[in-house]
Design a protein around this motif. Structure first.
Motif, PDB file in Angstrom:
ATOM      1  N   SER A  17       0.834  -1.197   0.000  1.00 39.19           N
ATOM      2  CA  SER A  17       0.000   0.000   0.000  1.00 39.19           C
ATOM      3  C   SER A  17       0.867   1.245   0.000  1.00 39.19           C
ATOM      4  O   SER A  17       1.872   1.325   0.713  1.00 39.19           O
ATOM      5  CB  SER A  17      -0.907  -0.001   1.230  1.00 39.19           C
ATOM      6  N   GLY A  18       0.486   2.223  -0.809  1.00 42.29           N
ATOM      7  CA  GLY A  18       1.209   3.482  -0.854  1.00 42.29           C
ATOM      8  C   GLY A  18       2.413   3.492  -1.760  1.00 42.29           C
ATOM      9  O   GLY A  18       3.055   4.534  -1.921  1.00 42.29           O
TER      10      GLY A  18
ATOM     11  N   ALA B 266     -12.873 -10.078   2.070  1.00 41.86           N
ATOM     12  CA  ALA B 266     -12.944  -8.829   2.831  1.00 41.86           C
ATOM     13  C   ALA B 266     -11.600  -8.131   3.043  1.00 41.86           C
ATOM     14  O   ALA B 266     -11.560  -7.092   3.705  1.00 41.86           O
ATOM     15  CB  ALA B 266     -13.639  -9.039   4.189  1.00 41.86           C
ATOM     16  N   ASP B 267     -10.512  -8.660   2.497  1.00 38.95           N
ATOM     17  CA  ASP B 267      -9.227  -7.982   2.672  1.00 38.95           C
ATOM     18  C   ASP B 267      -8.290  -8.282   1.506  1.00 38.95           C
ATOM     19  O   ASP B 267      -7.101  -8.549   1.704  1.00 38.95           O
ATOM     20  CB  ASP B 267      -8.582  -8.407   3.992  1.00 38.95           C
ATOM     21  N   LEU B 268      -8.801  -8.208   0.284  1.00 41.13           N
ATOM     22  CA  LEU B 268      -7.982  -8.486  -0.889  1.00 41.13           C
ATOM     23  C   LEU B 268      -7.181  -7.250  -1.285  1.00 41.13           C
ATOM     24  O   LEU B 268      -7.349  -6.668  -2.356  1.00 41.13           O
ATOM     25  CB  LEU B 268      -8.845  -8.983  -2.050  1.00 41.13           C
ATOM     26  N   VAL B 269      -6.293  -6.862  -0.390  1.00 45.46           N
ATOM     27  CA  VAL B 269      -5.345  -5.783  -0.654  1.00 45.46           C
ATOM     28  C   VAL B 269      -4.124  -6.382  -1.350  1.00 45.46           C
ATOM     29  O   VAL B 269      -4.001  -7.602  -1.510  1.00 45.46           O
ATOM     30  CB  VAL B 269      -4.950  -5.077   0.654  1.00 45.46           C
ATOM     31  N   ARG B 270      -3.192  -5.537  -1.772  1.00 47.65           N
ATOM     32  CA  ARG B 270      -2.047  -6.006  -2.550  1.00 47.65           C
ATOM     33  C   ARG B 270      -1.242  -7.080  -1.821  1.00 47.65           C
ATOM     34  O   ARG B 270      -0.775  -8.045  -2.429  1.00 47.65           O
ATOM     35  CB  ARG B 270      -1.135  -4.826  -2.888  1.00 47.65           C
ATOM     36  N   GLU B 271      -1.064  -6.893  -0.500  1.00 50.43           N
ATOM     37  CA  GLU B 271      -0.247  -7.834   0.262  1.00 50.43           C
ATOM     38  C   GLU B 271      -0.859  -9.226   0.330  1.00 50.43           C
ATOM     39  O   GLU B 271      -0.153 -10.207   0.613  1.00 50.43           O
ATOM     40  CB  GLU B 271      -0.022  -7.304   1.684  1.00 50.43           C
ATOM     41  N   ASN B 272      -2.157  -9.340   0.074  1.00 52.27           N
ATOM     42  CA  ASN B 272      -2.850 -10.625   0.187  1.00 52.27           C
ATOM     43  C   ASN B 272      -3.132 -11.281  -1.163  1.00 52.27           C
ATOM     44  O   ASN B 272      -3.896 -12.244  -1.251  1.00 52.27           O
ATOM     45  CB  ASN B 272      -4.150 -10.460   0.972  1.00 52.27           C
ATOM     46  N   ILE B 273      -2.522 -10.739  -2.218  1.00 44.89           N
ATOM     47  CA  ILE B 273      -2.593 -11.339  -3.553  1.00 44.89           C
ATOM     48  C   ILE B 273      -1.169 -11.656  -3.986  1.00 44.89           C
ATOM     49  O   ILE B 273      -0.350 -10.748  -4.147  1.00 44.89           O
ATOM     50  CB  ILE B 273      -3.269 -10.398  -4.565  1.00 44.89           C
TER      51      ILE B 273
ATOM     52  N   LYS C  41      -7.192   0.561  -2.568  1.00 42.35           N
ATOM     53  CA  LYS C  41      -5.747   0.689  -2.428  1.00 42.35           C
ATOM     54  C   LYS C  41      -5.034   1.002  -3.746  1.00 42.35           C
ATOM     55  O   LYS C  41      -3.810   1.067  -3.785  1.00 42.35           O
ATOM     56  CB  LYS C  41      -5.177  -0.603  -1.831  1.00 42.35           C
ATOM     57  N   ASN C  42      -5.795   1.191  -4.806  1.00 46.61           N
ATOM     58  CA  ASN C  42      -5.193   1.490  -6.111  1.00 46.61           C
ATOM     59  C   ASN C  42      -5.734   2.776  -6.727  1.00 46.61           C
ATOM     60  O   ASN C  42      -5.476   3.053  -7.894  1.00 46.61           O
ATOM     61  CB  ASN C  42      -5.429   0.315  -7.064  1.00 46.61           C
TER      62      ASN C  42
ATOM     63  N   GLY D 297       3.743   4.529  14.357  1.00 48.98           N
ATOM     64  CA  GLY D 297       3.219   5.093  13.125  1.00 48.98           C
ATOM     65  C   GLY D 297       1.710   5.190  13.058  1.00 48.98           C
ATOM     66  O   GLY D 297       1.156   5.611  12.034  1.00 48.98           O
ATOM     67  N   ALA D 298       1.015   4.826  14.152  1.00 51.24           N
ATOM     68  CA  ALA D 298      -0.449   4.800  14.109  1.00 51.24           C
ATOM     69  C   ALA D 298      -1.048   6.188  13.900  1.00 51.24           C
ATOM     70  O   ALA D 298      -2.045   6.336  13.192  1.00 51.24           O
ATOM     71  CB  ALA D 298      -0.995   4.166  15.383  1.00 51.24           C
ATOM     72  N   ALA D 299      -0.460   7.202  14.515  1.00 52.05           N
ATOM     73  CA  ALA D 299      -1.015   8.553  14.378  1.00 52.05           C
ATOM     74  C   ALA D 299      -0.981   9.018  12.925  1.00 52.05           C
ATOM     75  O   ALA D 299      -1.953   9.607  12.419  1.00 52.05           O
ATOM     76  CB  ALA D 299      -0.240   9.522  15.276  1.00 52.05           C
ATOM     77  N   GLU D 300       0.129   8.741  12.253  1.00 56.34           N
ATOM     78  CA  GLU D 300       0.242   9.129  10.845  1.00 56.34           C
ATOM     79  C   GLU D 300      -0.741   8.341   9.985  1.00 56.34           C
ATOM     80  O   GLU D 300      -1.374   8.898   9.077  1.00 56.34           O
ATOM     81  CB  GLU D 300       1.667   8.893  10.347  1.00 56.34           C
ATOM     82  N   ARG D 301      -0.873   7.050  10.263  1.00 57.81           N
ATOM     83  CA  ARG D 301      -1.816   6.238   9.491  1.00 57.81           C
ATOM     84  C   ARG D 301      -3.244   6.703   9.734  1.00 57.81           C
ATOM     85  O   ARG D 301      -4.054   6.782   8.795  1.00 57.81           O
ATOM     86  CB  ARG D 301      -1.665   4.763   9.871  1.00 57.81           C
TER      87      ARG D 301
END
Length: 331
Positions: A105-106, A200-207, A237-238, A289-293
């Motif tokens: 992501s990002g 429910a979570d097919l983001v880049r890291e999970n493909i 995410k894209n 990094g949670a605050a930035e996210r």
């Protein structure tokens, strides 16, 4: 965790095997190798899922793998159990799948055939839904529900996004409006909307990309939900990719080559997927990094919400605009 890993390996008949930590996101995942065999050992985040939910996840994944979908197949322990609790940690073992994550992501997406890739993702997603519909879960099957209650009810699956304490008062007011209007729109979709088991979570890291093959991994958040929520998760995410409209159309085209899909309410689910991250991060504000996210998730949701609510406001010419561009949307 060394003792827990060693005990778990023994339960699966893998005592003395080499184990290397390869992921430490929600779960700790180890690559385990012994005698030419490779598997994935998962140590689940404490308190995230019940034993019954994890057993159901493994049953579902086994059915998908048996149906021919490229997902990790559960591996039974020596006593034939698929799940054990070791030192208070839920543990299971899955078959290892080769390949590399589609991306992060990002980070700009890199692939020589981007639209072809997204058509493939759409096809795999549709096969997942079709196989899930053809499968009859056992009576004890239990997973979370990404339905109206699970998205905008009193206790959403990933938390009350409109109550995130890090939000400004303006964002809280905006997100409460989103909750109210989105709840009404979800109710208005009616009984014919496509609903069933989703990843429910097919983001880049999970493909995982393995040559021409795509593997779908990490079913941690899978449950019953709107099929468009799966589509929205991948697209969200894209959205900053320069060719996002072409990627979106390719994913839908690939999906429709396997089963029907009505994308009319898609903008609603893209917004709700973005909002869910605002609720998710509120429970993890003590992490690095949670605050930035959190600020990034709130900004993304704010931009999507403004456009989506504006499209529903009465204006002079009766026209509205949907979320068709990557601009003003952060990921």
């Amino acid at each position: 965790m060394t003792g827990t890993v060693e005990t778990a390996l023994d339960l699966w008949g893998l005592a003395g095997a080499r184990s290397d930590l390869v992921a430490a996101r929600e779960n700790a995942v180890y690559r385990v190798e012994q005698g030419g065999r490779t598997v994935a050992l998962r140590l689940h985040r404490t308190g995230y899922r019940t034993d019954a939910e994890l057993a159901s996840e493994l049953q579902w994944m086994a059915a998908l793998a048996e149906g021919g979908l490229n997902v990790p197949a559960p591996v039974a322990a020596r006593d034939d159990a698929l799940l054990h609790v070791v030192d208070g940690v839920q543990v299971d073992v899955l078959g290892w799948l080769n390949g590399r994550p589609l991306g992060a992501s990002g980070v700009p997406l890199e692939h020589p055939d981007r639209t072809g890739l997204f058509r493939g993702i759409g096809r795999e997603m549709a096969h997942l839904h079709a196989l899930s519909d053809a499968w009859s879960p056992p009576p004890e099957f239990t997973r979370c529900r990404w339905d109206r209650t699970g998205l905008v009810g009193e206790a959403p699956v990933w938390g009350r996004f409109w109550d995130n304490p890090a939000l400004s008062e303006a964002d809280r007011a905006l997100f409460r409006d989103v909750r109210e209007v989105a709840g009404a729109e979800l109710r208005a979709l009616g009984p014919d909307v496509d609903f069933g088991l989703i990843h429910a979570d097919l983001v880049r890291e999970n493909i995982l990309v393995d040559g021409e093959r795509l593997h779908l991994i990490d079913f941690d958040d899978g449950g019953f939900g709107f099929r468009l929520f799966d589509v929205a998760t991948t697209l969200l995410k894209n959205m900053r990719e320069p060719d996002y409209p072409a990627l979106r159309d390719a994913l839908i085209e690939g999906y429709r080559s396997v089963r029907p899909l009505d994308p009319a309410p898609l903008d609603l689910f893209v917004l709700l997927r973005a909002a869910s991250y605002v609720g998710w991060i509120a429970q993890r504000m003590d992490e690095d990094g949670a605050a930035e996210r959190c600020a990034r998730y709130a900004a993304q949701t704010r931009g999507l919400a403004g456009a989506w609510l504006e499209a529903r406001a009465p204006i002079a010419d009766g026209a509205g605009r949907g979320l068709q561009s990557h601009e003003d949307v952060q990921t």
